[in-house]
Design a protein around this motif. Structure first.
Motif, PDB file in Angstrom:
ATOM      1  N   ALA A 176       0.731  -1.102   0.020  1.00 62.83           N
ATOM      2  CA  ALA A 176       0.073  -0.223  -0.088  1.00 62.83           C
ATOM      3  C   ALA A 176       0.869   1.352  -0.082  1.00 62.83           C
ATOM      4  N   GLY A 177       1.945   1.210   0.731  1.00 60.99           N
ATOM      5  CA  GLY A 177       2.714   2.325   0.797  1.00 60.99           C
ATOM      6  C   GLY A 177       3.471   2.674  -0.563  1.00 60.99           C
ATOM      7  N   ARG A 178       3.741   1.580  -1.271  1.00 64.46           N
ATOM      8  CA  ARG A 178       4.587   1.733  -2.793  1.00 64.46           C
ATOM      9  C   ARG A 178       3.517   2.337  -3.784  1.00 64.46           C
ATOM     10  N   LYS A 179       2.049   1.670  -3.506  1.00 67.40           N
ATOM     11  CA  LYS A 179       1.155   2.242  -4.474  1.00 67.40           C
ATOM     12  C   LYS A 179       0.653   3.753  -4.144  1.00 67.40           C
ATOM     13  N   GLY A 180       0.899   4.133  -2.691  1.00 64.50           N
ATOM     14  CA  GLY A 180       0.651   5.496  -2.474  1.00 64.50           C
ATOM     15  C   GLY A 180       1.455   6.613  -3.145  1.00 64.50           C
ATOM     16  N   LEU A 181       2.766   6.142  -3.410  1.00 69.03           N
ATOM     17  CA  LEU A 181       3.781   6.922  -4.088  1.00 69.03           C
ATOM     18  C   LEU A 181       3.106   7.391  -5.547  1.00 69.03           C
ATOM     19  N   TYR A 182       2.228   6.443  -6.103  1.00 68.02           N
ATOM     20  CA  TYR A 182       1.609   7.054  -7.457  1.00 68.02           C
ATOM     21  C   TYR A 182       0.489   7.650  -7.379  1.00 68.02           C
TER      22      TYR A 182
END
Length: 528
Positions: A403-409
């Motif tokens: 979720a944190g990685r997707k939040g960067l997008y």
């Protein structure tokens, strides 16, 4: 006019990308009919062509899919579908947007700007983001666009579009233009003609076009007035089929990839900047899960108790009337028994392999969700015991990392479309004055919040270590409070602390009370 003028194949996407999007969409839909159509419609012939299962090539590969094996004619489909794909997409969205994100105006911006952002959130941005989050996880990406309709609202709002309904144009990884397309319904039409509405977003401009073609061809362009759904646009567009958005420096659409790079098509130039679906690479595992559950259900069906008796013990329909067979029947006759056994009645009960099927399904599901980037605990039910936020985060560490990685997008995507929204509000269409058109700040909220006991313990330790100010501790305990409420609470705490310190420092009287300054006892003591 940037829209196509001549008949071209549609959608103009690489066939490899189209096939993958169609497969992911079928899994996401959780529709067994669509799954069977998706996998049997690509080269697998009917079950009579058994040699296809033993030879190579496309036919043999498709034949080995569980959903690629068609149901024989005249038989009921006994395939069971487990909607794991939809569960993965929903979990991904909830990890990101279960709590509404914060849209904050830049430092020094006017109060009007913050009110406009707050109004955008109140106008349903969170449900839109939840929808976009599901689509993004399933299809590898989602689009956000600014839309308006005077008949629906006096203000613009933000809408979402799925990745399989858009043709983007990237420049060094940045979206510079996108064409959305919608298949319009044609009531009473029996031929194969298809009407499509194309909507192209460029910086400061939106173009609209109506096309009449077939299922695979865009066809010829038609006036917007020829279809009732596009007729209202005919009076708004200019001679080129476009209209000004009122925000000449902004693109009224934004693309949010799920994750990058897309391993399946990073070598395809037209799709190199597209995102990767959570389903990419686990289609075989989901297919195996459905096969295992279907086998489990067949064991249950076969394991129903049956009683075999001689023909003479069953009722018939009479001479010449025949007999009927019911699969739910509890008593069966299979033979005319020639030899009398010890008991003319025989009970048959097949074994139901519960543990074997359950363990296989569990192993396949854990592998599938792990490959998708999530923790198995995100998809399991709790045992009812209370757990702290720290324990929840420990169990779902992989899911929170994804979720944190997707939040960067998502953060820059939401910021871009929010900035475009403000620009449209300030433009000649809506003329809202006092707006600052700088990029707003976006903060995604943690869906796993700590309880009061955990927060109080943390605050106490920080206060004891003198590692945080009163304001920081108050904000930690009450993140929903605004600056005014936080300052009032800090002043109240400091006021109580100062009054307590004065009371502790005052001298005690003869009866243990506080002695007033300037009392006779003080004067005598001073004289001595």
């Amino acid at each position: 006019m940037p829209l196509p003028q001549n008949d071209i194949a549609w959608p103009p996407t690489d066939p490899c990308v189209q096939a993958a999007l169609a497969d992911w969409d079928a899994w996401y839909s959780s529709d067994p009919d669509r799954l069977e159509a998706s996998y049997t419609g690509r080269g697998y012939r009917e079950a009579v062509d058994r040699p296809s299962q033993y030879r190579g090539g496309v036919v043999g590969k498709v034949a080995r899919w569980f959903w690629g094996n068609p149901t024989p004619e005249g038989e009921k489909r006994d395939k069971l579908h487990v909607p794991l794909a939809g569960d993965i997409a929903r979990t991904s969205s909830e990890l990101l947007f279960a709590e509404p994100p914060k849209l904050l105006a830049p430092e020094g911006a006017s109060e009007v700007t913050q009110k406009a952002l707050d109004s955008l959130m109140e106008d349903g941005l969170q449900p839109t983001l939840l929808e976009a989050g599901e689509i993004c996880a399933a299809l590898g990406g989602a689009y956000l666009r600014v839309v308006w309709d005077d008949d629906a609202s006096d203000r613009p709002w933000i809408d979402t579009v799925a990745a399989d309904r858009a043709v983007p144009e990237f420049r060094y990884g940045r979206l510079v233009a996108v064409t959305f397309w919608t298949v319009l319904e044609s009531e009473g039409r029996t031929d194969n003609r298809v009407f499509r509405h194309l909507e192209r977003h460029e910086r400061g401009r939106i173009y609209h076009g109506l096309y009449e073609g077939s299922t695979t061809s865009l066809g010829a362009i038609r006036p917007l007035a020829d279809h009732p759904q596009t007729a209202p646009l005919a009076a708004e567009v200019d001679a080129q089929g476009g209209l000004d958005t009122g925000a000449p420096d902004h693109l009224t659409a934004a693309y949010v990839p799920n994750v990058r790079p897309a391993r399946a098509w990073r070598h395809i130039p037209s799709a190199a900047y597209w995102g990767q679906s959570d389903f990419q690479g686990i289609e075989g595992l989901m297919d195996a899960i459905d096969e295992t559950y279907s086998s489990w259900m067949r064991d249950i069906q076969n394991g129903k108790g049956r009683i075999v008796v001689p023909q003479s013990m069953l009722e018939t329909f009479g001479p010449g009337q025949g007999a009927a067979w019911n699969e739910e029947r509890r008593v069966y006759t299979g033979l005319n028994m020639l030899a009398q056994t010890t008991s003319p009645i025989e009970v048959i009960q097949f074994e139901i392999r519960v543990a074997e099927h359950r363990d296989t399904c569990q192993a396949l599901m854990e592998q599938a969700v792990r490959q998708a980037g999530y923790s198995a605990g995100s998809f399991g039910e709790s045992d009812g015991q209370p757990v702290t936020a720290t324990e929840v985060k420990a169990r779902n560490r992989r899911s929170l990392g994804t979720a944190g990685r997707k939040g960067l997008y998502w953060i820059p995507g939401i910021a871009d479309i929010s900035n475009a929204y403000l620009a449209v509000l300030a433009g000649f269409r809506f003329r809202v004055s006092g707006l600052d058109l700088e990029q707003p700040q976006v903060e995604l909220q943690d869906g796993i919040s700590e309880g009061p006991t955990e927060l109080a313990t943390t605050a106490e330790l920080l206060n004891r270590a003198e590692a945080a100010s009163r304001e920081t501790l108050v904000r930690m305990l009450h993140p929903e409070w605004d600056d005014i409420r936080v300052r009032q609470e800090v002043d109240a705490i400091l006021g109580e602390a100062s009054r307590g310190a004065v009371a502790d420092q005052a001298p005690a009287g003869p009866e243990g009370g506080v002695q007033e300054a300037g009392s006779p006892r003080d004067q005598i003591s001073a004289a001595r």
